[in-house]
Design a protein around this motif. Structure first.
Motif, PDB file in Angstrom:
ATOM      1  N   GLY A  66       0.817  -1.210   0.000  1.00 37.48           N
ATOM      2  CA  GLY A  66       0.000   0.000   0.000  1.00 37.48           C
ATOM      3  C   GLY A  66       0.848   1.255   0.000  1.00 37.48           C
ATOM      4  N   ARG A  67       0.251   2.364   0.361  1.00 35.65           N
ATOM      5  CA  ARG A  67       0.909   3.671   0.302  1.00 35.65           C
ATOM      6  C   ARG A  67       2.169   3.689   1.162  1.00 35.65           C
ATOM      7  NH1 ARG A  67      -3.133   7.200   4.222  1.00 35.65           N
ATOM      8  NH2 ARG A  67      -3.695   5.461   5.593  1.00 35.65           N
ATOM      9  N   ASP A  68       3.156   4.430   0.672  1.00 35.40           N
ATOM     10  CA  ASP A  68       4.429   4.563   1.373  1.00 35.40           C
ATOM     11  C   ASP A  68       4.430   5.888   2.124  1.00 35.40           C
ATOM     12  OD1 ASP A  68       7.000   4.647   2.289  1.00 35.40           O
ATOM     13  OD2 ASP A  68       7.954   4.388   0.326  1.00 35.40           O
ATOM     14  N   LEU A  69       4.329   5.833   3.440  1.00 33.93           N
ATOM     15  CA  LEU A  69       4.317   7.032   4.271  1.00 33.93           C
ATOM     16  C   LEU A  69       5.701   7.368   4.814  1.00 33.93           C
ATOM     17  CD1 LEU A  69       1.016   6.458   6.282  1.00 33.93           C
ATOM     18  CD2 LEU A  69       1.371   7.881   4.256  1.00 33.93           C
ATOM     19  N   GLY A  70       6.711   6.612   4.382  1.00 34.34           N
ATOM     20  CA  GLY A  70       8.064   6.855   4.862  1.00 34.34           C
ATOM     21  C   GLY A  70       8.660   5.617   5.480  1.00 34.34           C
ATOM     22  N   ARG A  71       9.975   5.602   5.614  1.00 32.92           N
ATOM     23  CA  ARG A  71      10.680   4.389   6.020  1.00 32.92           C
ATOM     24  C   ARG A  71      10.449   3.996   7.473  1.00 32.92           C
ATOM     25  NH1 ARG A  71      16.031   5.461   8.167  1.00 32.92           N
ATOM     26  NH2 ARG A  71      16.404   7.703   8.387  1.00 32.92           N
ATOM     27  N   HIS A  72       9.885   4.889   8.295  1.00 36.55           N
ATOM     28  CA  HIS A  72       9.648   4.567   9.705  1.00 36.55           C
ATOM     29  C   HIS A  72       8.188   4.208   9.983  1.00 36.55           C
ATOM     30  CE1 HIS A  72      13.678   5.671  10.796  1.00 36.55           C
ATOM     31  NE2 HIS A  72      13.539   6.874  10.289  1.00 36.55           N
ATOM     32  N   SER A  73       7.372   4.146   8.952  1.00 33.85           N
ATOM     33  CA  SER A  73       5.926   3.966   9.094  1.00 33.85           C
ATOM     34  C   SER A  73       5.501   2.522   8.892  1.00 33.85           C
ATOM     35  CB  SER A  73       5.214   4.855   8.074  1.00 33.85           C
ATOM     36  OG  SER A  73       3.826   4.629   8.041  1.00 33.85           O
ATOM     37  N   PHE A  74       4.280   2.190   9.361  1.00 32.65           N
ATOM     38  CA  PHE A  74       3.621   0.970   8.903  1.00 32.65           C
ATOM     39  C   PHE A  74       3.465   1.042   7.382  1.00 32.65           C
ATOM     40  CE2 PHE A  74       0.883   0.214  12.996  1.00 32.65           C
ATOM     41  CZ  PHE A  74       1.937  -0.457  13.585  1.00 32.65           C
ATOM     42  N   ARG A  75       3.514  -0.105   6.733  1.00 40.64           N
ATOM     43  CA  ARG A  75       3.208  -0.223   5.298  1.00 40.64           C
ATOM     44  C   ARG A  75       2.117  -1.269   5.157  1.00 40.64           C
ATOM     45  NH1 ARG A  75       6.570   0.606   0.557  1.00 40.64           N
ATOM     46  NH2 ARG A  75       5.063   0.943  -1.136  1.00 40.64           N
ATOM     47  N   GLU A  76       0.998  -0.889   4.559  1.00 43.65           N
ATOM     48  CA  GLU A  76      -0.091  -1.835   4.344  1.00 43.65           C
ATOM     49  C   GLU A  76       0.277  -2.813   3.229  1.00 43.65           C
ATOM     50  OE1 GLU A  76      -3.472   0.531   3.402  1.00 43.65           O
ATOM     51  OE2 GLU A  76      -3.267   1.797   5.176  1.00 43.65           O
ATOM     52  N   PHE A  77      -0.297  -4.029   3.296  1.00 46.37           N
ATOM     53  CA  PHE A  77      -0.147  -4.995   2.205  1.00 46.37           C
ATOM     54  C   PHE A  77      -1.460  -5.752   2.046  1.00 46.37           C
ATOM     55  CE2 PHE A  77       0.954  -7.584   5.925  1.00 46.37           C
ATOM     56  CZ  PHE A  77       0.258  -8.755   5.679  1.00 46.37           C
ATOM     57  N   GLU A  78      -1.652  -6.338   0.867  1.00 49.86           N
ATOM     58  CA  GLU A  78      -2.815  -7.206   0.659  1.00 49.86           C
ATOM     59  C   GLU A  78      -2.545  -8.197  -0.468  1.00 49.86           C
ATOM     60  OE1 GLU A  78      -5.843  -4.879  -2.312  1.00 49.86           O
ATOM     61  OE2 GLU A  78      -6.009  -4.404  -0.161  1.00 49.86           O
ATOM     62  N   LEU A  79      -3.218  -9.328  -0.376  1.00 48.17           N
ATOM     63  CA  LEU A  79      -3.131 -10.383  -1.383  1.00 48.17           C
ATOM     64  C   LEU A  79      -4.502 -11.028  -1.495  1.00 48.17           C
ATOM     65  CD1 LEU A  79      -1.177 -12.255  -3.168  1.00 48.17           C
ATOM     66  CD2 LEU A  79      -1.262 -13.814  -1.213  1.00 48.17           C
ATOM     67  N   VAL A  80      -5.008 -11.159  -2.714  1.00 50.16           N
ATOM     68  CA  VAL A  80      -6.289 -11.828  -2.928  1.00 50.16           C
ATOM     69  C   VAL A  80      -6.056 -13.328  -2.993  1.00 50.16           C
ATOM     70  CG1 VAL A  80      -8.284 -12.079  -4.444  1.00 50.16           C
ATOM     71  CG2 VAL A  80      -7.222  -9.826  -4.153  1.00 50.16           C
ATOM     72  N   TRP A  81      -6.788 -14.044  -2.163  1.00 52.87           N
ATOM     73  CA  TRP A  81      -6.646 -15.499  -2.042  1.00 52.87           C
ATOM     74  C   TRP A  81      -7.981 -16.159  -2.335  1.00 52.87           C
ATOM     75  CZ3 TRP A  81      -7.603 -18.119   3.195  1.00 52.87           C
ATOM     76  CH2 TRP A  81      -7.371 -19.502   3.118  1.00 52.87           C
ATOM     77  N   LYS A  82      -7.968 -17.160  -3.213  1.00 51.05           N
ATOM     78  CA  LYS A  82      -9.168 -17.939  -3.498  1.00 51.05           C
ATOM     79  C   LYS A  82      -8.923 -19.356  -2.967  1.00 51.05           C
ATOM     80  CE  LYS A  82     -11.257 -17.183  -7.379  1.00 51.05           C
ATOM     81  NZ  LYS A  82     -11.616 -17.199  -8.822  1.00 51.05           N
ATOM     82  N   PRO A  83      -9.405 -19.662  -1.767  1.00 49.58           N
ATOM     83  CA  PRO A  83      -9.125 -20.971  -1.155  1.00 49.58           C
ATOM     84  C   PRO A  83      -9.595 -22.119  -2.042  1.00 49.58           C
ATOM     85  CG  PRO A  83     -10.170 -19.482   0.420  1.00 49.58           C
ATOM     86  CD  PRO A  83     -10.293 -18.837  -0.908  1.00 49.58           C
ATOM     87  N   GLU A  84      -8.717 -23.077  -2.239  1.00 54.50           N
ATOM     88  CA  GLU A  84      -9.048 -24.206  -3.101  1.00 54.50           C
ATOM     89  C   GLU A  84      -9.503 -25.433  -2.331  1.00 54.50           C
ATOM     90  OE1 GLU A  84      -5.617 -24.952  -5.445  1.00 54.50           O
ATOM     91  OE2 GLU A  84      -5.734 -23.050  -6.555  1.00 54.50           O
ATOM     92  N   LEU A  85      -9.097 -25.527  -1.066  1.00 55.59           N
ATOM     93  CA  LEU A  85      -9.413 -26.719  -0.282  1.00 55.59           C
ATOM     94  C   LEU A  85     -10.193 -26.336   0.969  1.00 55.59           C
ATOM     95  CD1 LEU A  85      -5.934 -28.503  -0.428  1.00 55.59           C
ATOM     96  CD2 LEU A  85      -7.973 -29.056  -1.789  1.00 55.59           C
ATOM     97  N   PRO A  86     -11.172 -27.146   1.364  1.00 60.01           N
ATOM     98  CA  PRO A  86     -11.873 -26.897   2.619  1.00 60.01           C
ATOM     99  C   PRO A  86     -11.043 -27.368   3.808  1.00 60.01           C
ATOM    100  CG  PRO A  86     -12.741 -28.866   1.580  1.00 60.01           C
ATOM    101  CD  PRO A  86     -11.722 -28.305   0.636  1.00 60.01           C
ATOM    102  N   GLY A  87     -11.452 -26.907   5.009  1.00 59.95           N
ATOM    103  CA  GLY A  87     -10.764 -27.308   6.225  1.00 59.95           C
ATOM    104  C   GLY A  87      -9.886 -26.201   6.776  1.00 59.95           C
ATOM    105  N   LEU A  88      -9.123 -26.542   7.808  1.00 57.92           N
ATOM    106  CA  LEU A  88      -8.233 -25.558   8.415  1.00 57.92           C
ATOM    107  C   LEU A  88      -7.026 -25.310   7.522  1.00 57.92           C
ATOM    108  CD1 LEU A  88      -8.087 -26.418  12.244  1.00 57.92           C
ATOM    109  CD2 LEU A  88      -8.962 -24.323  11.183  1.00 57.92           C
ATOM    110  N   GLN A  89      -6.794 -24.050   7.197  1.00 59.67           N
ATOM    111  CA  GLN A  89      -5.636 -23.655   6.403  1.00 59.67           C
ATOM    112  C   GLN A  89      -4.786 -22.688   7.228  1.00 59.67           C
ATOM    113  OE1 GLN A  89      -5.290 -25.217   3.545  1.00 59.67           O
ATOM    114  NE2 GLN A  89      -7.336 -26.122   3.628  1.00 59.67           N
ATOM    115  N   THR A  90      -3.483 -22.728   7.026  1.00 61.95           N
ATOM    116  CA  THR A  90      -2.568 -21.872   7.778  1.00 61.95           C
ATOM    117  C   THR A  90      -1.958 -20.819   6.865  1.00 61.95           C
ATOM    118  OG1 THR A  90      -2.022 -23.646   9.332  1.00 61.95           O
ATOM    119  CG2 THR A  90      -0.505 -21.784   9.210  1.00 61.95           C
ATOM    120  N   LEU A  91      -2.223 -19.556   7.203  1.00 64.94           N
ATOM    121  CA  LEU A  91      -1.621 -18.432   6.493  1.00 64.94           C
ATOM    122  C   LEU A  91      -0.359 -17.992   7.235  1.00 64.94           C
ATOM    123  CD1 LEU A  91      -4.859 -16.271   5.955  1.00 64.94           C
ATOM    124  CD2 LEU A  91      -3.990 -18.172   4.543  1.00 64.94           C
ATOM    125  N   ALA A  92       0.566 -17.409   6.513  1.00 61.69           N
ATOM    126  CA  ALA A  92       1.783 -16.875   7.116  1.00 61.69           C
ATOM    127  C   ALA A  92       2.212 -15.636   6.350  1.00 61.69           C
ATOM    128  CB  ALA A  92       2.899 -17.920   7.111  1.00 61.69           C
TER     129      ALA A  92
END
Length: 425
Positions: free
Chosen positions: A362-388
């Protein structure tokens, strides 16, 4: 940013505030717990939850936050407030070391005092800080040294924070070096010491009733630091340091002195309790050691100011409060930061860390700031999945797979994982 006040507006605010006592009583309203409280995580295992476990309380100028302690006050920010790079003032975490904190500041009489080995010992009113120095804006993460301490194994004493002892704000103020230059640092000065208005009984017999933090006079961080009088375009909340606080970008919050009132030029090193033995880390890669080496006296200990905050990233959505649906697009989003440089890359895994995909930053507010991120995921399998999620900063530092251990419970930055239930379509 849009909410930043123009200089003329700040001068108007100063004039209005100086005419009256600014009072913010620090009593709290405590919410009832859920009908079935969360299980305790006092040990021996690590905290399994994203936040700490405690009652939600409401203090003046604050949304309901998670209470660790109320004397001194320690309040943690709930997970949902980290969906954006800027943390709202009312949701910003609170950490005090001493129990007696200011409930009121009279701007007519308040002064920032520079004393000790200066050529010209000075006092500045709030109005003078606004009128006589050039203002600067700086987006920077304020993170408690013990953030995520409840993850440590073996367990260590101290506030058992989850991940919410942090926040990011757009700080407005004046450069510390400009203020120091006005007073003139005399030859023979070895450290610059900072003190705020909070005080009261600390650890018994340690001379810890006042909170002092100091830096060597030639430390580069003094060139980056600002004395902030605004936070996200508004006056600082009382519980976050009104009327001014130090902002030390890249450094842990123990050095971000709240209610800053005294700056002293010292001719001898500061050996007060809050510099030594408090807030010390092993002088090892990543601040890591073992209980055995520590007990055997094999570990050299140095102040935590010797290092910057390590690179970190967090998945905020989805959490484990609701399932997602197989085949339906789900946005994985969160924040990343590093005290050692801006965020260069964030990678997300949807299979427990076996494979990784680059997230959109996401937007860059400077090197000392939080930086937002995102990724669109389309789950292919049912059940418990582990994100990292893992982040890489511009200096090439990458989050590790394993956690750190040291007796203070500092510097945790292990790759975060999140289990999510996927419902079959």
């Amino acid at each position: 940013m849009d909410r930043t006040l123009h200089r003329r507006e700040w001068l108007t605010l100063a004039a209005a505030s100086a005419a009256a006592l600014v009072a913010r009583p620090a009593w709290a309203v405590v919410a009832a717990q859920a009908e079935t409280p969360l299980q305790s995580f006092t040990g021996p295992g690590a905290n399994p939850y994203w936040n700490s476990v405690g009652p939600y309380v409401t203090y003046p100028q604050k949304s309901p936050l998670l209470r660790l302690t109320d004397r001194p006050i320690q309040l943690e920010t709930p997970r949902a407030y980290f969906r954006s790079a800027i943390t709202p003032n009312e949701a910003f975490y609170v950490r005090y070391h001493l129990p007696d904190i200011p409930n009121a500041v009279d701007l007519k009489t308040w002064r920032l005092e520079l004393t000790g080995n200066f050529k010209r010992p000075l006092q500045f009113s709030f109005d003078q800080l606004l009128r006589e120095f050039r203002s600067v804006d700086l987006a920077a993460v304020n993170q408690c040294s013990g953030n995520s301490r409840s993850r440590f194994q073996p367990r260590v004493p101290g506030g058992q924070w989850g991940n919410g002892a942090m926040g990011n704000a757009m700080w407005t103020g004046v450069r510390l070096r400009d203020v120091l230059a006005r007073a003139g640092i005399e030859k023979g000065t070895v450290q610059i010491q900072f003190e705020g208005l909070d005080h009261g009984p600390g650890p018994a017999g340690k001379g810890s009733h006042r909170f002092f933090k100091s830096w060597d006079v030639h430390e580069p961080i003094l060139d980056e630091a600002i004395i902030a009088y605004a936070m996200n375009g508004e006056p600082l909340p009382m519980l976050n340091g009104f009327p001014v606080r130090l902002v030390m970008p890249g450094k842990f919050a123990t050095y971000w002195t709240k209610h800053l009132t005294h700056i002293r030029a010292l001719t001898e090193p500061d050996t007060n309790f809050w510099m030594k033995p408090a807030y010390q880390i092993p002088d090892t890669p990543g601040g890591n050691t073992t209980p055995e080496d520590l007990k055997a006296g094999k570990v050299k200990i140095v102040p935590i100011g010797h290092v910057n905050m390590p690179v970190r990233s967090f998945i905020i959505d989805p959490d484990d409060s609701a399932p997602v649906v197989q085949g339906m697009p789900t946005v994985i989003r969160g924040i990343a930061f590093s005290g050692m440089g801006g965020i260069r890359k964030v990678e997300v895994s949807t299979d427990g860390g076996q494979t990784w995909k680059a997230a959109r930053l996401g937007r860059d507010l400077g090197r000392h700031s939080f930086r937002e991120f995102e990724l669109v995921w389309k789950p292919e399998l049912p059940g418990l999945q582990t994100l990292a999620v893992r982040a890489t900063d511009t200096g090439g530092h990458v989050q590790p797979e394993s956690g750190v251990w040291n007796p203070g419970g500092y510097l945790w930055n292990k790759i975060e994982r999140q289990q999510v239930l996927v419902l079959g379509a």
